[in-house]
Design an enzyme around this catalytic site. Structure first.
Site, PDB file in Angstrom:
ATOM      1  N   LYS A  29      56.580  53.667  48.671  1.00 52.03           N
ATOM      2  CA  LYS A  29      57.126  54.861  48.171  1.00 52.03           C
ATOM      3  C   LYS A  29      58.338  55.300  49.075  1.00 52.03           C
ATOM      4  O   LYS A  29      59.403  55.540  48.348  1.00 52.03           O
ATOM      5  CB  LYS A  29      56.070  55.828  48.124  1.00 52.03           C
ATOM      6  CG  LYS A  29      56.256  57.122  47.116  1.00 52.03           C
ATOM      7  CD  LYS A  29      54.917  58.069  47.284  1.00 52.03           C
ATOM      8  CE  LYS A  29      53.735  57.257  46.443  1.00 52.03           C
ATOM      9  NZ  LYS A  29      52.649  58.093  46.659  1.00 52.03           N
ATOM     10  N   ARG A  98      52.809  62.937  51.192  1.00 53.24           N
ATOM     11  CA  ARG A  98      52.355  61.696  50.171  1.00 53.24           C
ATOM     12  C   ARG A  98      52.225  60.467  51.194  1.00 53.24           C
ATOM     13  O   ARG A  98      53.290  60.153  51.644  1.00 53.24           O
ATOM     14  CB  ARG A  98      53.519  61.507  49.140  1.00 53.24           C
ATOM     15  CG  ARG A  98      54.149  62.714  48.675  1.00 53.24           C
ATOM     16  CD  ARG A  98      55.296  62.501  47.560  1.00 53.24           C
ATOM     17  NE  ARG A  98      55.218  61.721  46.569  1.00 53.24           N
ATOM     18  CZ  ARG A  98      56.057  61.268  45.683  1.00 53.24           C
ATOM     19  NH1 ARG A  98      57.265  61.637  46.020  1.00 53.24           N
ATOM     20  NH2 ARG A  98      55.753  60.455  44.747  1.00 53.24           N
ATOM     21  N   GLY A 107      45.250  55.157  43.605  1.00 49.97           N
ATOM     22  CA  GLY A 107      44.257  55.819  43.783  1.00 49.97           C
ATOM     23  C   GLY A 107      43.353  55.743  45.001  1.00 49.97           C
ATOM     24  O   GLY A 107      42.334  56.553  45.594  1.00 49.97           O
ATOM     25  N   MET A 109      45.104  56.168  48.232  1.00 48.07           N
ATOM     26  CA  MET A 109      45.446  57.475  49.157  1.00 48.07           C
ATOM     27  C   MET A 109      45.833  58.615  48.270  1.00 48.07           C
ATOM     28  O   MET A 109      46.064  58.664  47.052  1.00 48.07           O
ATOM     29  CB  MET A 109      46.725  56.791  49.752  1.00 48.07           C
ATOM     30  CG  MET A 109      46.397  55.600  50.692  1.00 48.07           C
ATOM     31  SD  MET A 109      45.911  55.897  51.974  1.00 48.07           S
ATOM     32  CE  MET A 109      45.517  54.000  52.396  1.00 48.07           C
ATOM     33  N   ARG A 343      59.397  52.106  41.634  1.00 48.19           N
ATOM     34  CA  ARG A 343      58.835  51.214  42.124  1.00 48.19           C
ATOM     35  C   ARG A 343      58.874  49.974  40.993  1.00 48.19           C
ATOM     36  O   ARG A 343      58.880  50.415  39.852  1.00 48.19           O
ATOM     37  CB  ARG A 343      57.382  51.126  42.480  1.00 48.19           C
ATOM     38  CG  ARG A 343      56.461  51.235  41.735  1.00 48.19           C
ATOM     39  CD  ARG A 343      55.011  51.516  42.028  1.00 48.19           C
ATOM     40  NE  ARG A 343      54.153  52.079  41.194  1.00 48.19           N
ATOM     41  CZ  ARG A 343      53.110  52.732  41.117  1.00 48.19           C
ATOM     42  NH1 ARG A 343      52.472  52.743  42.442  1.00 48.19           N
ATOM     43  NH2 ARG A 343      52.564  53.209  40.127  1.00 48.19           N
ATOM     44  N   HIS A 459      28.205  38.278  44.799  1.00 48.70           N
ATOM     45  CA  HIS A 459      27.432  37.162  44.400  1.00 48.70           C
ATOM     46  C   HIS A 459      28.037  36.440  42.871  1.00 48.70           C
ATOM     47  O   HIS A 459      28.283  35.533  42.741  1.00 48.70           O
ATOM     48  CB  HIS A 459      26.044  37.097  44.566  1.00 48.70           C
ATOM     49  CG  HIS A 459      25.251  36.085  43.886  1.00 48.70           C
ATOM     50  ND1 HIS A 459      24.724  35.858  42.776  1.00 48.70           N
ATOM     51  CD2 HIS A 459      24.858  34.887  44.783  1.00 48.70           C
ATOM     52  CE1 HIS A 459      24.221  34.462  42.774  1.00 48.70           C
ATOM     53  NE2 HIS A 459      24.067  33.966  43.985  1.00 48.70           N
ATOM     54  N   GLU A 767      38.377  11.099  51.514  1.00 49.03           N
ATOM     55  CA  GLU A 767      37.418  12.279  51.204  1.00 49.03           C
ATOM     56  C   GLU A 767      36.425  12.485  52.189  1.00 49.03           C
ATOM     57  O   GLU A 767      35.579  13.225  52.348  1.00 49.03           O
ATOM     58  CB  GLU A 767      36.709  12.158  49.726  1.00 49.03           C
ATOM     59  CG  GLU A 767      36.006  10.642  49.819  1.00 49.03           C
ATOM     60  CD  GLU A 767      35.572  10.744  48.118  1.00 49.03           C
ATOM     61  OE1 GLU A 767      35.369  11.692  47.423  1.00 49.03           O
ATOM     62  OE2 GLU A 767      35.397   9.676  47.721  1.00 49.03           O
ATOM     63  N   SER A 786      44.308   9.084  47.528  1.00 52.28           N
ATOM     64  CA  SER A 786      44.088  10.087  46.693  1.00 52.28           C
ATOM     65  C   SER A 786      43.071  10.821  47.293  1.00 52.28           C
ATOM     66  O   SER A 786      42.079  10.418  47.658  1.00 52.28           O
ATOM     67  CB  SER A 786      43.630   9.730  45.266  1.00 52.28           C
ATOM     68  OG  SER A 786      43.411  10.858  44.498  1.00 52.28           O
ATOM     69  N   GLY A 788      40.289  13.297  47.901  1.00 56.93           N
ATOM     70  CA  GLY A 788      39.223  14.047  47.185  1.00 56.93           C
ATOM     71  C   GLY A 788      38.884  15.200  47.894  1.00 56.93           C
ATOM     72  O   GLY A 788      37.909  15.047  48.825  1.00 56.93           O
ATOM     73  N   CYS A 854      42.995  14.594  43.972  1.00 54.93           N
ATOM     74  CA  CYS A 854      42.187  14.738  42.484  1.00 54.93           C
ATOM     75  C   CYS A 854      41.070  15.844  42.609  1.00 54.93           C
ATOM     76  O   CYS A 854      40.364  15.724  41.804  1.00 54.93           O
ATOM     77  CB  CYS A 854      41.838  13.328  42.431  1.00 54.93           C
ATOM     78  SG  CYS A 854      40.779  12.567  43.407  1.00 54.93           S
ATOM     79  N   TYR A 874      51.798  13.634  43.944  1.00 54.14           N
ATOM     80  CA  TYR A 874      51.476  14.037  42.754  1.00 54.14           C
ATOM     81  C   TYR A 874      49.645  14.936  43.019  1.00 54.14           C
ATOM     82  O   TYR A 874      49.293  14.812  44.083  1.00 54.14           O
ATOM     83  CB  TYR A 874      51.178  13.422  41.613  1.00 54.14           C
ATOM     84  CG  TYR A 874      49.931  12.137  42.079  1.00 54.14           C
ATOM     85  CD1 TYR A 874      48.828  12.547  41.520  1.00 54.14           C
ATOM     86  CD2 TYR A 874      50.007  11.270  42.549  1.00 54.14           C
ATOM     87  CE1 TYR A 874      47.553  11.721  41.865  1.00 54.14           C
ATOM     88  CE2 TYR A 874      49.096  10.263  42.579  1.00 54.14           C
ATOM     89  CZ  TYR A 874      47.684  10.786  42.335  1.00 54.14           C
ATOM     90  OH  TYR A 874      46.773   9.715  42.647  1.00 54.14           O
TER      91      TYR A 874
HETATM   92  P1  ADP Z   1      50.513  58.786  43.765  1.00 51.66           P
HETATM   93  O1  ADP Z   1      50.805  57.802  44.736  1.00 51.66           O
HETATM   94  O2  ADP Z   1      49.040  58.992  43.738  1.00 51.66           O
HETATM   95  O3  ADP Z   1      51.300  58.853  42.500  1.00 51.66           O
HETATM   96  P2  ADP Z   1      52.237  60.683  44.706  1.00 51.66           P
HETATM   97  O4  ADP Z   1      52.455  60.880  46.012  1.00 51.66           O
HETATM   98  O5  ADP Z   1      53.283  60.071  43.945  1.00 51.66           O
HETATM   99  O6  ADP Z   1      51.081  60.065  44.496  1.00 51.66           O
HETATM  100  O7  ADP Z   1      52.159  62.150  44.189  1.00 51.66           O
HETATM  101  C1  ADP Z   1      51.166  62.921  43.273  1.00 51.66           C
HETATM  102  C2  ADP Z   1      52.037  63.543  42.116  1.00 51.66           C
HETATM  103  O8  ADP Z   1      52.565  64.371  42.572  1.00 51.66           O
HETATM  104  C3  ADP Z   1      52.903  62.772  41.408  1.00 51.66           C
HETATM  105  O9  ADP Z   1      52.992  62.871  40.216  1.00 51.66           O
HETATM  106  C4  ADP Z   1      54.404  63.141  41.938  1.00 51.66           C
HETATM  107  O10 ADP Z   1      55.151  62.847  41.185  1.00 51.66           O
HETATM  108  C5  ADP Z   1      53.812  64.472  42.334  1.00 51.66           C
HETATM  109  N1  ADP Z   1      54.822  65.041  43.321  1.00 51.66           N
HETATM  110  C6  ADP Z   1      54.797  64.383  44.637  1.00 51.66           C
HETATM  111  N2  ADP Z   1      55.690  64.735  45.386  1.00 51.66           N
HETATM  112  C7  ADP Z   1      56.267  65.801  44.789  1.00 51.66           C
HETATM  113  C8  ADP Z   1      57.328  66.972  45.065  1.00 51.66           C
HETATM  114  N3  ADP Z   1      57.886  67.017  46.218  1.00 51.66           N
HETATM  115  N4  ADP Z   1      57.670  67.718  43.938  1.00 51.66           N
HETATM  116  C9  ADP Z   1      56.989  67.654  42.807  1.00 51.66           C
HETATM  117  N5  ADP Z   1      55.990  66.855  42.572  1.00 51.66           N
HETATM  118  C10 ADP Z   1      55.612  66.006  43.616  1.00 51.66           C
HETATM  119 MG    MG Z   2      33.881  12.546  45.991  1.00 52.10          MG
HETATM  120 MG    MG Z   3      53.168  58.683  42.465  1.00 52.13          MG
END
Ligand code: ADP
Ligand code: MG
Ligand code: MG
Length: 902
Positions: A29, A98, A107, A109, A343, A459, A767, A786, A788, A854, A874
């Site tokens: 980020k 952030r 989800g 962090m 990203r 498992h 082998e 080959s 194995g 193989c 191969y």
């Molecule tokens: P995630 O990695 O879970 O997307 P983010 O750090 O991107 O977390 O932030 C969560 C939400 O908050 C995102 O929708 C992001 O665009 C918004 N956000 C983060 N920083 C700011 C900021 N400085 N101003 C407004 N919105 C923000």
């Molecule tokens: Mg064998």
């Molecule tokens: Mg984000």
């Protein structure tokens, strides 16, 4: 850490100081925020605290020396730039805190928005927003909620309940109907919740809020679900996360504000166009949280044409710059567009191919780069049949796609019932909370496996992948009640015998039978779809990239095939020969009778007559295979398994004898067989009388096979085809074994081949560890090696595959003793080292020695890269994996470092 070097250590970077290649230090980020800043895109100013700072904090439990001062300095310059002070009572600067690791961990962090608000600055914020009290109190309640939840571990539901209560009191479902007073009341309620759970007041000091939030982000790196996710995705545990501190911009200022997400192409199909969601009058997290219904991004054009056009322009620029699909987060504050994140976006397997193909067309990347951007795992996914999903089918649960494929069947809850119903010809899905070794038979009998607990290394997941069986694990919405033979999900009850469908790629679970459609990519490989004539972007892209992979790769790709039919199929998939033709199936079926005669033979004559009867049958098998592989090499392995495997099991014979005796029938033959089975019993058949050892003990056995191979080759050649047989001796551990077999074989070959022009090579499998370690000697007698790698793995580690995968591999994976099962992907350091030694010493003794593999590793992406590096000629794998191996062999040839893409 010594004091003097911490002074020099730079822990904080302004966005203007970073760039996209600094992901290790700034996280994904932060690096991309810096990149956008430097591209001149409107990013709110801010700074990034490095992963180094995080690592130092986690190692010592306190902020490293110098960090606080550096944060102070960067905060001051941010305040200067914004013309406001953090949390200032009259005109507060607010920031978001952030997290952002090198690899995106969705989800895992958390983020805290609106840091800097308190009882006094909330008033200033309102005044600055033109007396917009509602906005100010909405922002404040969000801060307490996010801060409470992520920094102080206050259970999130408590805040949600309080919000629901406030809406209920107002008689509304929409949070926008809450006015400033309602929100002020909500802030009070939130503060009480905060005190109740933390034993302290919500911190009013802005800098303390900031420091606590930063520390919480550091600590979230080691939160349990982050640890579990990393283990599953094999993300190294020691990377740490960066922390981004970003000046807040507000999408919740009114109807002229809002927030959204966008993709530069469709991440599902790869199609070009505008994909995204927009939500007016909201802060960022509302879009993901689904608090209100978003509108398609296209509608922003009506709402705010200027911002919309600007956004499209930035999207085009980002795509051009990153030369790839980008995903984007943005916010509009009173008609001004701000970019908050970008990203290189995740995508489906199909989109990966389609996008790579399009980017080549657009001249943004070359074919090498396109090849680099797709992988064998994605191709394999595209080769499974898929569910044909129209709106009728909605998933009822989503677990982890633990082993790919699409499977439908009747639900059963026990292994025994699975076996029973499968024996009646039913398709069944075995549903368990989690599986254990007792479920093995049921797993074998089932079409698919569905569990409510456990991840990719459970498992169920490990065993299912080993068996190539569809599996969804950890579908935790399922409440499984095994004794009652039912599970409940989404308010519905599913009983034994009801039909469910599971998608082992997406992890989705459906009620009822979802129709399955064949893979277009397989149809293309089989030749029934011509890429040039097909209006199918995926098939065209696959064709183009595969063609490039074939032109690029150094490794040849052969197949493991035991019949002419398999051979022909594999050839359509691009196989360039057979690397392993097992001959044991040629001793099964109605030929068992002859094998029994062979085993029971008491005189040379009896034995020779049994072998003579087997000879024409084997010859016919080889003729089929050589024809199917006309012009291509075919490696035939002489018989490998212990002969007692061809006899009925001991218990069954004992019963037969008893029953026959009871009836007064002649039991001579049964008794003889029973005696043979007793005599031939082995404690460790894997390490017993098999492979070359059999050939040396049973006169005439290998000779018969060699003769059948040579005669078939001559016959095929007379018909005008080209047979290229390569005879492979299994389980050799010492050169003397091979020399003995070879001397006899060469005599027979010379006699059969005469002047037909047929050439037969004689080589060996490597082998047994001893063979690898004496490869220099063995090469003197072998025209090819080959590897194995299945047996080499079993014997290298000293465990038997059939026993260990179910018994303890899950535990080893959980403990991180293996990152992946060594049967799935070659253990480079151990078993791989044996391969490397044998390859080097074999080639030193016999330059140009032909080397192949193989084992099943021949179709595993990472292993293919390894075999390329070691210099094999191969790989050979099952027909279905041939395209995967071709693709990965191509990728191995263009990359030396291995892919870093996730
Ligand atoms: P995630 O990695 O879970 O997307 P983010 O750090 O991107 O977390 O932030 C969560 C939400 O908050 C995102 O929708 C992001 O665009 C918004 N956000 C983060 N920083 C700011 C900021 N400085 N101003 C407004 N919105 C923000
Ligand atoms: Mg064998
Ligand atoms: Mg984000």
């Amino acid at each position: 850490m010594a004091a003097q070097d911490s002074v020099e250590h730079k822990y904080v970077y302004d966005f203007a100081e970073g760039n996209k290649d600094l992901k290790d230090l700034l996280g994904g980020k932060g690096a991309n925020l810096a990149e956008m800043t430097n591209l001149g895109l409107p990013v709110p100013p801010g700074f990034t605290i490095t992963t180094e700072a995080c690592k130092a904090y986690l190692a010592t439990g306190r902020e490293p020396d110098g960090l606080a001062a550096q944060i102070e300095a960067h905060l001051e310059s941010l305040e200067r730039e914004m013309g406001r002070k953090l949390g200032d009572p009259q005109d507060p600067l607010l920031v978001s805190v952030r997290s952002g690791a090198k690899f995106s961990m969705p989800g895992m962090m958390e983020t805290v928005l609106n840091v800097g608000l308190n009882d006094r600055s909330v008033v200033g914020l309102s005044a600055q927003a033109g007396g917009n009290d509602r906005f100010a109190w909405d922002s404040y309640r969000r801060l307490i909620q996010m801060f409470g939840k992520t920094v102080c571990e206050v259970p999130g539901e408590e805040f949600e309940h309080a919000l629901d209560d406030a809406k209920r009191a107002k008689g509304t479902e929409n949070d926008l109907d809450l006015d400033a007073d309602d929100l002020r009341g909500l802030v009070d309620a939130y503060k009480k919740i905060f005190v109740k759970h933390t034993g302290r007041e919500f911190p009013q000091e802005p800098r303390e809020q900031l420091d606590l939030a930063i520390r919480a982000v550091f600590e979230s790196w080691n939160a349990e679900r982050a640890v579990v996710y990393r283990r599953q995705e094999r993300i190294p545990a020691d990377l740490g996360t960066a922390v981004n501190v970003v000046a807040m911009v507000f999408g919740n200022l009114g109807a002229d504000s809002g927030t959204g997400v966008a993709f530069t192409r469709d991440p599902a199909s790869g199609a070009q166009g505008i994909y995204g969601d927009y939500l007016a009058n909201a802060q960022g997290e509302d879009v993901v949280a689904g608090i209100r219904n978003t509108v398609p991004l296209q509608e922003l054009e009506q709402l705010d044409k200027k911002s919309y056009d600007e956004l499209l322009d930035y999207m085009a620029r980002l795509e051009e710059h990153y030369k790839d699909l980008c995903d984007i987060e943005f916010t509009i504050e009173r008609g001004k567009l701000w970019m908050l994140q970008t990203r290189v976006g995740k995508r489906t397997a199909a989109a990966a191919f389609v996008i790579a193909g399009q980017l080549v067309d657009e001249g943004l990347i070359d074919l090498d780069e396109a090849l680099h951007r797709v992988n064998g795992a994605q191709l394999a996914q595209l080769m499974f049949p898929r569910f044909q999903l129209d709106h009728e089918f909605q998933p009822v649960a989503k677990g982890i796609g633990a082993s790919p494929g699409a499977a439908s069947g009747k639900v059963v809850f026990t292994s025994a019932r699975a076996v029973e119903l499968a024996a009646e010809g039913e398709s069944v899905i075995l549903v368990r909370r989690e599986t254990n070794p007792d479920d093995l038979n049921g797993m074998i009998a089932a079409k698919g496996i569905l569990t409510s607990r456990g991840g990719k290394t459970s498992h169920a997941a490990v065993v299912a992948r080993g068996m190539g069986k569809t599996c969804v694990s950890g579908a935790d919405e399922l409440d499984v009640n095994v004794p009652a033979k039912r599970f409940t999900v989404a308010g519905q009850t599913v009983n034994e015998g009801d039909v469910v469908s599971i998608d082992g790629t997406t992890g989705k679970v459906y009620l009822g039978e979802v129709p399955v459609m064949p893979s277009e990519v397989v149809q293309y490989f089989e030749g029934s779809l011509e890429p040039e004539h097909v209006d199918n972007a995926l098939v065209r892209a696959v064709h183009r990239i595969m063609t490039h992979a074939d032109a690029t790769r150094r490794l040849a790709v052969r197949t493991n095939a035991d019949t002419g039919e398999d051979a022909a199929r594999a050839r359509r998939f691009g196989a360039e020969g057979i690397g392993l033709c097992r001959t044991e199936h040629m001793f099964l079926g109605d030929r068992r009778e002859l094998v029994e005669r062979l085993i029971l033979a008491r005189t040379d004559d009896e034995r020779e007559s049994a072998l003579a009867a087997l000879l024409p049958l084997q010859r016919a098998d080889f003729v089929d295979i050589f024809r199917a592989m006309d012009g291509l090499p075919v490696t035939v392995r002489l018989i490998d398994p212990p002969l007692h495997e061809f006899l009925p099991p001991l218990e069954q014979l004992a019963v037969n004898v008893a029953v026959a005796q009871e009836r007064g029938e002649d039991v001579a033959k049964e008794e003889a067989l029973l005696a043979a089975v007793r005599r031939m019993h082995e404690e460790n058949p894997m390490l017993g009388l098999r492979g070359v050892r059999l050939g040396l003990v049973i006169p005439g056995l290998f000779a018969m096979q060699v003769r059948a191979i040579a005669e078939a080759a001559v016959a095929v050649t007379r018909d005008g085809a080209v047979a290229k047989p390569e005879i492979m001796v299994p389980l050799v551990g010492a050169v003397q074994e091979l020399e003995t077999v070879r001397a006899e074989a060469e005599k027979i070959i010379a006699e059969v081949v005469g002047d037909s022009g047929v050439e037969v090579l004689i080589g060996t499998m490597i082998e047994v560890p001893r063979a690898a370690l004496t490869a220099g000697q063995i090469a003197e007698a072998a025209q090819f090696f080959s590897f194995g790698t299945n047996d080499l793995t079993q014997m290298g580690w000293g465990f038997s595959r059939d026993d260990v995968e179910g018994a303890f591999f899950w535990r080893y994976l959980e403990l991180g003793i293996f990152g992946i099962s060594p049967f799935e992907s070659i253990d480079r350091e151990g078993v791989g080292r044996l391969v490397r030694i044998a390859a080097e010493e074999g080639r030193a003794a016999r330059p140009g020695l032909k080397l192949g593999v193989c084992g099943e590793h021949g179709g595993d992406p990472d292993s293919v890269h390894f075999f390329h590096e070691v210099g094999l000629d191969y790989v050979s794998c099952s027909p279905f994996r041939v395209p995967v191996a071709r693709l990965e062999a191509g990728r191995a040839a263009i990359t030396t470092t291995g892919s870093d893409s996730r």
